[in-house]
Design an enzyme around this catalytic site. Sequence first.
Site, PDB file in Angstrom:
ATOM      1  N   HIS A  38       0.858  -1.191   0.000  1.00 49.19           N
ATOM      2  CA  HIS A  38       0.000   0.000   0.000  1.00 49.19           C
ATOM      3  C   HIS A  38       0.889   1.233   0.000  1.00 49.19           C
ATOM      4  CE1 HIS A  38       1.142   0.072   4.187  1.00 49.19           C
ATOM      5  NE2 HIS A  38       0.574  -1.102   4.402  1.00 49.19           N
ATOM      6  N   HIS A  41       4.156   1.263   2.049  1.00 46.92           N
ATOM      7  CA  HIS A  41       5.306   0.613   1.418  1.00 46.92           C
ATOM      8  C   HIS A  41       5.845   1.479   0.281  1.00 46.92           C
ATOM      9  CE1 HIS A  41       2.798  -2.873   2.916  1.00 46.92           C
ATOM     10  NE2 HIS A  41       3.962  -3.196   3.445  1.00 46.92           N
ATOM     11  N   GLN A  65       7.637 -15.860  11.694  1.00 48.87           N
ATOM     12  CA  GLN A  65       7.198 -14.801  12.594  1.00 48.87           C
ATOM     13  C   GLN A  65       5.695 -14.833  12.841  1.00 48.87           C
ATOM     14  OE1 GLN A  65       8.697 -11.801   9.756  1.00 48.87           O
ATOM     15  NE2 GLN A  65       6.909 -10.593  10.302  1.00 48.87           N
ATOM     16  N   GLY A 168       9.644   0.908   8.288  1.00 53.02           N
ATOM     17  CA  GLY A 168       8.612   1.872   8.661  1.00 53.02           C
ATOM     18  C   GLY A 168       8.572   2.114  10.168  1.00 53.02           C
ATOM     19  N   LYS A 170       5.975   2.674  11.543  1.00 53.94           N
ATOM     20  CA  LYS A 170       4.716   2.009  11.915  1.00 53.94           C
ATOM     21  C   LYS A 170       4.978   0.830  12.860  1.00 53.94           C
ATOM     22  CE  LYS A 170       0.551   0.060  11.105  1.00 53.94           C
ATOM     23  NZ  LYS A 170       0.845  -1.322  10.999  1.00 53.94           N
ATOM     24  N   SER A 206      -2.161  -0.338   6.772  1.00 51.61           N
ATOM     25  CA  SER A 206      -1.659  -1.678   7.082  1.00 51.61           C
ATOM     26  C   SER A 206      -2.276  -2.662   6.096  1.00 51.61           C
ATOM     27  CB  SER A 206      -2.069  -2.069   8.503  1.00 51.61           C
ATOM     28  OG  SER A 206      -1.983  -3.477   8.660  1.00 51.61           O
ATOM     29  N   ARG A 208      -3.370  -5.353   6.762  1.00 53.03           N
ATOM     30  CA  ARG A 208      -4.483  -6.043   7.430  1.00 53.03           C
ATOM     31  C   ARG A 208      -5.746  -5.191   7.488  1.00 53.03           C
ATOM     32  NH1 ARG A 208      -0.049  -8.341  10.654  1.00 53.03           N
ATOM     33  NH2 ARG A 208      -0.199 -10.610  10.572  1.00 53.03           N
TER      34      ARG A 208
HETATM   35  P1  AMP Z   1       5.067  -5.409   6.143  1.00 53.09           P
HETATM   36  O1  AMP Z   1       4.873  -5.715   4.700  1.00 53.09           O
HETATM   37  O2  AMP Z   1       3.809  -5.150   6.888  1.00 53.09           O
HETATM   38  O3  AMP Z   1       6.012  -6.365   6.821  1.00 53.09           O
HETATM   39  O4  AMP Z   1       5.818  -4.015   6.161  1.00 53.09           O
HETATM   40  C1  AMP Z   1       7.015  -3.819   5.434  1.00 53.09           C
HETATM   41  C2  AMP Z   1       7.613  -2.512   5.854  1.00 53.09           C
HETATM   42  O5  AMP Z   1       6.697  -1.451   5.551  1.00 53.09           O
HETATM   43  C3  AMP Z   1       7.892  -2.430   7.355  1.00 53.09           C
HETATM   44  O6  AMP Z   1       9.141  -1.789   7.566  1.00 53.09           O
HETATM   45  C4  AMP Z   1       6.737  -1.601   7.870  1.00 53.09           C
HETATM   46  O7  AMP Z   1       7.040  -0.887   9.043  1.00 53.09           O
HETATM   47  C5  AMP Z   1       6.517  -0.651   6.702  1.00 53.09           C
HETATM   48  N1  AMP Z   1       5.151  -0.107   6.752  1.00 53.09           N
HETATM   49  C6  AMP Z   1       3.991  -0.798   6.821  1.00 53.09           C
HETATM   50  N2  AMP Z   1       2.933   0.042   6.919  1.00 53.09           N
HETATM   51  C7  AMP Z   1       3.451   1.295   6.916  1.00 53.09           C
HETATM   52  C8  AMP Z   1       2.886   2.605   7.005  1.00 53.09           C
HETATM   53  N3  AMP Z   1       1.564   2.791   7.128  1.00 53.09           N
HETATM   54  N4  AMP Z   1       3.719   3.669   6.973  1.00 53.09           N
HETATM   55  C9  AMP Z   1       5.076   3.484   6.882  1.00 53.09           C
HETATM   56  N5  AMP Z   1       5.665   2.279   6.782  1.00 53.09           N
HETATM   57  C10 AMP Z   1       4.873   1.202   6.807  1.00 53.09           C
END
Ligand code: AMP
Length: 305
Positions: A38, A41, A65, A168, A170, A206, A208
């Site tokens: 999204h 990313h 994880q 992130g 986040k 997110s 999710r």
């Molecule tokens: P994920 O695919 O959820 O494992 O996230 C991959 C990377 O994207 C991680 O470093 C997250 O912290 C970052 N990320 C996910 N959502 C956001 C967001 N809303 N804003 C900034 N970074 C994000």
Amino acid sequence: MAIKLVTTATELRAESARLLTEKQGSSQGLVPTMGALHEGHAQLARTAVENNDVVVATIFVNPLQFGEAADLDRYPRTLDADLALLEAEGVDLVFAPSVEEVYPGGEPMVRVTAGPLANKWEGASRPGHFDGALTVVAKLLHYGFPGVGLPGVGLPGVAPAAYRAYFGQKDAQQLTLVKRMVADLNFPVEIVAVPIVRSAEGLALSSRNRFLSDDEREAALVLSRALKLIEGRANAHEPLDLESARAMVESQPLVQLDYFDVVDTRTLEPLAENCRDTPFRGEGLALIAAKVGPVRLIDNVPLSS
Ligand code: AMP
């Protein structure tokens, strides 16, 4: 140039070395993700592209994880849309390996131990989560090391390319732990933190969020509202009065609050200033987690006052 997709570590090494040579590049950025991408990313990718000659994104849903198999099975997978998003941001290369490629001998016998920082907050309700996350981040950082395979790399007098990896804000606890791992274990990479990207209404994006109903999505906004309230009090040097902010979240019937606290960014320990009567001074991080319908949501805001 069209984005290139590779699925093996051998191809990744060859392609990233080829790209660095072709572009005469001196820096490589790595953007680790689990896919279902999204705008959050996209912001990571954009930041990496602005600051590096070659950018590699990884897409890997890491079984290590996930606690429950059902959560792993349900995790959204949207590879074609992900590639389009990354291509639009100017990412050069995507590494999307299979589970067998990453864990050829099955579950690894030796893993990264995240240590005491991993037992609290998210770790308290997800045992083993951060060991699994750090183990795969360590592997991804190795896979993405720039220039492996280039003639001369590793020889005296040949400068390796700068290497940066983007995470992130986040996932604040994950970010703290990745920084700790890189410092404690001497990984030759700079970790770059990227601020949280939110919907227009304030919901932290997110992968999710797609599982929220309209009502739940509306209810979930109380998380960012409560964080804003705390941020406003910190900026005004007022007592944070977390209790009243917690009560605001708890008054929302669709939201089940797990934790809401103000912590030290590096130790993740609750801050003493975090009380009802003392004005807030210094640096901190307000962390919140709650279950909204079927989805566990996390959010945070840095405080500086
Ligand atoms: P994920 O695919 O959820 O494992 O996230 C991959 C990377 O994207 C991680 O470093 C997250 O912290 C970052 N990320 C996910 N959502 C956001 C967001 N809303 N804003 C900034 N970074 C994000």
